[in-house]
Write a protein that holds these residues in place. Sequence first.
Motif, mmCIF file in Angstrom:
data_model
loop_
_atom_site.group_PDB
_atom_site.id
_atom_site.type_symbol
_atom_site.label_atom_id
_atom_site.label_comp_id
_atom_site.label_asym_id
_atom_site.label_seq_id
_atom_site.Cartn_x
_atom_site.Cartn_y
_atom_site.Cartn_z
ATOM 1 N N ILE A 78 0.843 -1.200 0.000
ATOM 2 C CA ILE A 78 0.000 0.000 0.000
ATOM 3 C C ILE A 78 0.876 1.248 0.000
ATOM 4 C CG2 ILE A 78 -1.865 1.221 1.173
ATOM 5 C CD1 ILE A 78 -2.461 -1.380 2.685
ATOM 6 N N HIS A 79 0.778 2.046 -1.050
ATOM 7 C CA HIS A 79 1.522 3.299 -1.041
ATOM 8 C C HIS A 79 0.688 4.382 -0.358
ATOM 9 C CE1 HIS A 79 4.858 5.815 -1.992
ATOM 10 N NE2 HIS A 79 4.018 6.766 -2.384
ATOM 11 N N GLU A 80 0.526 4.201 0.913
ATOM 12 C CA GLU A 80 -0.068 5.177 1.825
ATOM 13 C C GLU A 80 0.467 4.793 3.202
ATOM 14 O OE1 GLU A 80 -0.848 7.961 2.795
ATOM 15 O OE2 GLU A 80 -2.888 8.279 2.037
ATOM 16 N N GLY A 81 0.601 5.775 4.083
ATOM 17 C CA GLY A 81 1.300 5.455 5.313
ATOM 18 C C GLY A 81 0.800 6.179 6.534
ATOM 19 N N GLY A 82 1.635 6.119 7.565
ATOM 20 C CA GLY A 82 1.301 6.708 8.847
ATOM 21 C C GLY A 82 2.430 7.539 9.397
#
Length: 599
Positions: A265-269
Motif C-alpha cells: 500500500i503506497h499510503e502510510g502513517g
Amino acid sequence: MPATTQPYPRRRRTYRLLAAAATLATAGALAAALPADAHETKGGGHLPSRYQDVQLLSFNDLHGNLEPPSGSSGRVTELQADGTTKTIDAGGVEYLATHLREARKGKAYSITAAGGDMVGASPLISGLFHDEPTIEALNKLDLDVTSVGNHEFDEGAKELARLQNGGCHPTAGCYTDEEFEGANFPYLAANVLDEKTNKPILKPYWVWKKKDVKVGFIGVTLEDTPGVVSAEGVKGLKFKDEVETINKYARVLQAQGVKSIVALIHEGGLPASGSYNYDCDSGSAGSGISGPIVDIAKNISPSVDALVTGHTHAAYVCTIPDPAGKPRMVTSAASFGRLYTDTTLTYDRWTGDIARTSVKSANHVVTRTVAKAPDLTELIAKWNTLAAPVGNRAIGYISADVASTGTESPMGDLIADAQLAYGRKLDAETDLALMNPGGVRAGLTYAAKGSEGDGVVTYAEGFTVQPFSNTVNLQDFTGAQLIQVLKEQVSGTNAASPKILQPSANLTYTLDLTKSGADRVVTDSVKLNGTAIDPAATYRVATNSFLAGGGDGFTTLGQGTNDLVGGDDLAALVEYLTANSTASSPLAPPVANRITVVQ
C-alpha cells in the motif's frame, strides 16, 4: 555483517498470475495428512513440516536514490537503551544489495517486495535518464514485486508501462547501445483504472509460489494520487478506494486457493517517534502511530495477513488491529533505501494461511560499513559517466549547508526567492512566490560530494533538489484568495497533516499551532513588504505548475487568472544561484524566519 564478495548475476524472471481454478482438493488432502512436525516416508525421505517460515524483505520510497543520499536524507535516528538517540549514515543501493543478499542467506523461502515510489523525484543519475538506471538497479536487487506509488505517475501511464515492459524513451531515445529491457518484477496497480476500459492499467495482484507454498500480493497507491501528481500525469486514469480494492482482490485470491495475502500500500502513517526502532506498540497495539494507514488497516479484510506501506517516508513496525480486533503487522522502511524490513511470515501448510500470531518484523539499517556490491557499483559508474557532462557543471556557491527540514526550511525559502526573481523577469509586477514543501526534495550540502570542492553547487545537486521539471507560472489572485491559500495549508485536506508553503522573503505571517484548522493562520499578521494584505487588491503570485493546477489540496491556487507559463523551475534556481553567488562571495542560507510559529 560479512561482506559479499561475488557479484550476483542478473536473473530474468517470467511472472504469471495464478490460474483462476486452483486445485484445492489435492492441496487439502495433502494438508490433512501432515502432522505438526516432519516425518519419515516409506522411501526414507521426509515430508515437509506443517509450518514453513517465509522471509519477506521490503522497502519503499527509494525515489531513484542509487548513490548514498547526502545530509539528513542519508541518515536515520536510532533510539538507545538509555533513552538517548544517535544518528547513523545509511542508504545507497550498493550497500542495500549487500544487506539484502546477506539477509537472504540460509532462507530457502524468501520474497523481496516494495511499497511504491521506486522512481520519480530522483537524483540526476536516475532522473536524467527517465529512471531507467533505477529499474536496472532494482532488477539486480532481485526485487520480486512492488506496488505503484504516486510518483510512478509523474510522467504518465505510458511512461510507467515503458518502465514495466521496456523499450527506448519515445523522445530521448536509447541512452546506451542496448535497448532498455524494463522491470524483471511486476508493478501492481489494483486501484488505478483506465477511464475508458474501467480496468486496472497494470496487474492488480501477483502470486509468489515455491513448491507447495503460495503467497499473494495486492498492490495499490493512495486514492488521492491525483491530488499530489500533476494533472497531465494522471490524465485518463481514476483511482479507487484502497480498502475496497484490497478487499475485492483478497476475495479473488481466496477463490483461487491463495489464503496467504500481503497488501502493498503506497499510503502510510506517522509514528510518534522519528527513531526507526521506536516501539509503536509499547502502549497497546498500534497506539504509537497515526495517519491515514490506521483507518485503512482497521478496515482491510482479516484475510490479508500483513501490510507493507509507504508514502510518508516514516519508519515503523506496528500491529494495528484488523476489523476482527486481531493485531496485524503494518510496516514501513522510511525512504531512500536507508532501511529495509525483515518480516517472518509463518505459513501453515494445513490451512494454506499465515499463522498471524507468529509473524515477526523488524527494520534494519542499510549501514555503509559493509562491502559495496560490485555489480551495483559498476551500474552506478556506468550511468555517472553518462551524466557527468551535465551533472558536474558548477551553478553556484554556498557558505554553509542549506537544509530542507523544518516547518519553514532554508532550501524552501531559497527556491521561493529564486522563483520570485524569475517571475519578475517575466513580469515586473510579480509580487511574491510560494513553493510547496513536497517539491523540495533535498537540501544543499557545503561538503563536496565529488571533486568540485566544498561550497560548490553542481547541476546534479540542484537537480536532486528540484527534479520534477515543473514550470514557473504566474497568476493573479485577490488578497482574500491569497489569505485563503495560506489557510488551506492547515485546513481541508491538509488539516490533519499541514503542508506549509515556503514563502519568498517579502511575505511574512504568524502560524499559531495552538489553534485548530484554518484559524492557525493569523489573518491580521499576513503582510507583504511589511504592509497588511488588502483583501480587495490584486496580487501577482509565482508558483510552480503543480501548485498552479491546485495540487496538494490548494484548490484556490487553481483558480488564478491572467496565467503566464514560464520556463523550467530548476532553470530558475540555477539562474538565481549563478547571479547571486561566486566562489569569493558564496550565498548564505536564508534564515527561515518568514513564518513566526507559535506552539
